[in-house]
Scaffold this active site. Sequence first.
Site, PDB file in Angstrom:
ATOM      1  N   HIS A 372       0.880  -1.243  -0.021  1.00 34.10           N
ATOM      2  CA  HIS A 372      -0.164  -0.002  -0.072  1.00 34.10           C
ATOM      3  C   HIS A 372       0.774   1.350   0.039  1.00 34.10           C
ATOM      4  O   HIS A 372       0.297   2.332  -0.445  1.00 34.10           O
ATOM      5  CB  HIS A 372      -0.771  -0.121   1.151  1.00 34.10           C
ATOM      6  CG  HIS A 372      -2.210  -0.968   0.990  1.00 34.10           C
ATOM      7  ND1 HIS A 372      -2.233  -2.042   1.740  1.00 34.10           N
ATOM      8  CD2 HIS A 372      -3.048  -1.172   0.215  1.00 34.10           C
ATOM      9  CE1 HIS A 372      -3.469  -3.049   1.063  1.00 34.10           C
ATOM     10  NE2 HIS A 372      -3.911  -2.051   0.055  1.00 34.10           N
ATOM     11  N   CYS A 681      -8.773  -3.020 -11.895  1.00 32.32           N
ATOM     12  CA  CYS A 681      -8.298  -1.897 -11.066  1.00 32.32           C
ATOM     13  C   CYS A 681      -7.065  -1.982 -10.471  1.00 32.32           C
ATOM     14  O   CYS A 681      -6.692  -1.298  -9.490  1.00 32.32           O
ATOM     15  CB  CYS A 681      -9.309  -1.295 -10.273  1.00 32.32           C
ATOM     16  SG  CYS A 681      -9.950  -2.309  -8.743  1.00 32.32           S
TER      17      CYS A 681
HETATM   18  C1  PEP Z   1      -6.252  -4.606  -5.410  1.00 33.96           C
HETATM   19  O1  PEP Z   1      -6.082  -5.571  -4.562  1.00 33.96           O
HETATM   20  O2  PEP Z   1      -5.636  -5.060  -6.428  1.00 33.96           O
HETATM   21  C2  PEP Z   1      -6.804  -3.442  -5.220  1.00 33.96           C
HETATM   22  C3  PEP Z   1      -6.808  -2.543  -6.322  1.00 33.96           C
HETATM   23  O3  PEP Z   1      -7.085  -2.977  -3.974  1.00 33.96           O
HETATM   24  P1  PEP Z   1      -5.743  -2.594  -2.982  1.00 33.96           P
HETATM   25  O4  PEP Z   1      -4.737  -2.325  -3.858  1.00 33.96           O
HETATM   26  O5  PEP Z   1      -6.301  -1.234  -2.147  1.00 33.96           O
HETATM   27  O6  PEP Z   1      -5.752  -3.676  -1.763  1.00 33.96           O
END
Ligand code: PEP
Length: 756
Positions: A372, A681
């Site tokens: 993150h 995404c």
């Molecule tokens: C993912 O897991 O690909 C996603 C878009 O969510 P995050 O990266 O915020 O966990």
Amino acid sequence: MSSEADPPPPKRRRRKPKFGDTRHLFANLRDHLASGTASLPDIAKLVAEGLHADASVIYITRAGEFLELVATFGLNVNAVGRTRLRVGEGIIGMAASSGDVLNLADAQNHPRYVYRAEIGEDAMASMLAVPVKRAGRTLGVISVMSREARVFAPVEVESLATVAMLLAEILAKAGATDVSEEGFSETLPRRYAGHVLSSGIVRGKVLPYGAAQPIAKLLTDDPEAELQRLDAAVETANRNLDGLISASLPGGNAPRDVLEAYRMVAQSSGWLTQVREAINDGLTAETAVDKVSRNLRERMRRIADPYLRERLADIEDMVGQLMVALGGMAPKPERADGYILLVRRLGPADLLDWHARGIAGVAIEEASPSGHAAILARALGLPALQVDRGAVEAANEGDSVLLDAEGATLILRPEPEVIQVYDRALAARSVRAAALAAYRDRPAITKDGTEISLMLNVGLAMELDQLERTGADGIGLYRTEIAALAAGGIPDVAGQAAEYARVLDRAGGKRVQFRTLDLGADKLLPGEAGQGEENPAMGWRSLRVGLDRPAILRRQLRALLLGAQGRPLSIMFPMVATVEEFRAARDLLDAEAARIRPAPEKLEAGTMLEVPALLFQLPGLLAEADFVSVGTNDLMQFLFAADRGTPELADRYDTLSAPVLEMLEKLVTYCQEAGVPLSICGEAAGRPLDALAFAALGVTTLSMSGNAILPVKAVLVEADLTALRPVLRELRRAGAAGGSIREPLAVWAREHNLAI
Ligand code: PEP
Ligand code: MG
């Protein structure tokens, strides 16, 4: 041991080591250090005398490759500056390379012994060599020798180990303040390889944070005062822990229990007694704490049992807190404008905090591209790099640094010629940026006429200007938890509603997919300590918390409905693992929607696809979900059982490999048949080559961070998907099961002039 008295001739000095001499040794050292005249020869002399040895030597590591004799007592001082050993060569070199203490009764007959005539150590039999280490780096070796063939006693070994630690601090201080005429300071350029977390190139000054500070005062003549300082620090550390324990967490009592258990271990292990003993021997409180923590780390190096390692890690953590309380670790600076931050680890909340202090880039030793902190760095357009270990320790604050988060290199103290090359590259980049800007207002339609919708992943109001800057078609992923992380807590309903209204205002009618709070694992609000789970990424997080503590989720859904003020609203739920969970979340949304007026013109509930189990529930899921968005970051980590935060695994599994491509192909077919819109995404969608392959598979909506939109669009508008499809089929057929098609696909793309 008085230096005034004539020393007895070495031959007759057969005294047994006098236990308890340690204090005198430290007292003498302290007096020398306090007078400000302590030199390495002084230290060599004091050590030899203090340990009743006949000779001593101090070697220092130069350029990380060889050890140079810098001081001796009892041997030929003319060898100083001349005798050099490679790391690994001779007994001294062996102590340096292994990091171990060597205690040899008959050193000259050891198979690794190397004879150097100029030193004049022919008469010496036994040898005790201790590496001088600091924060994992070997700065040199200190050794005492005796004519008598004997093994040095444990108390002598312990004393020399403590002197080695003090020497490490003295050297670090000389290096850090750059005052040493002896050349201890680190001035050579250094390069660190790594992984790109967020692309960009920046040059500036480095701000290493989290490295152990050189200890200002090493020894004391007032142990009582130091014991009092220690007690006060223990109290402060305990108070901090109390604060952590009493912070109310959504997890009920579990975190409290974990922290209580941690406190019990930290306080009951007897290590504080060891600290007190070291203070009574003449060390200051921070030196004593540092000494005990070094011993712990040394023990941890040798322990394989994970449970015991954990317990020691708890104690080490407590030791860290004590160092902060004792002032041995610096607080964050108020401002860090233009600095390039260099840290060991970094959570998303901390990254936001540093960003607000003005950093221009960041290099992290333990991070991974789909973690993150990395996602946030991309969202903020902040160049970020994961770098090999050792960078934090090697950097001095203010050193010049070049962060190349494109070539995946960090260069500390770069040479002027290197700077010139980079400055030219930066100029070329701005030319490319200008060329990309030309794509801003062009729709992303491929050569064969397929229209691809390119959307943004954002999480902060300040990122919304990227809509205009990139010409994106909307927001495919609005990570609502980021604002909560930035604010240090979840705002109340009115605060949340105001934020969501602002987002919709700025989107000006373009589609926005709000994702409900995805907290937990590495996205912890300040004061939260996690659940102490073994696998937090697969633990009680995200929608699971939302469903178990529906009040938080309902408040957020209410805020979203209020913020919409009657406009169309799309909400998606993260970490859905079963159709029942999706239905339960949707029920909560419907319940809130029934109470809010004006009702949204259109209300859609979609799901993230991040948990592989959902792939096997598609008919049921697609009958209920209004849209699906594939979160490749989490989906990849669960599909391949590969932690997304572990740098060593970052390149191991590929989104362009057989299992992922097959999965996406099936998903596209299912969604098309059910008439449910599908998007991707995860971070992979923002990589031009991946985006190209996804488009060829039939995915027509891709959501990515702002920096990726134009490079992806530049590739798509020049690509002919009809021509690509048979190539893709052939590459998949030819590739070994599980193999990646990235390389041959990249070759194809380059042959077709696509700027991947
Ligand atoms: C993912 O897991 O690909 C996603 C878009 O969510 P995050 O990266 O915020 O966990
Ligand atoms: Mg996710």
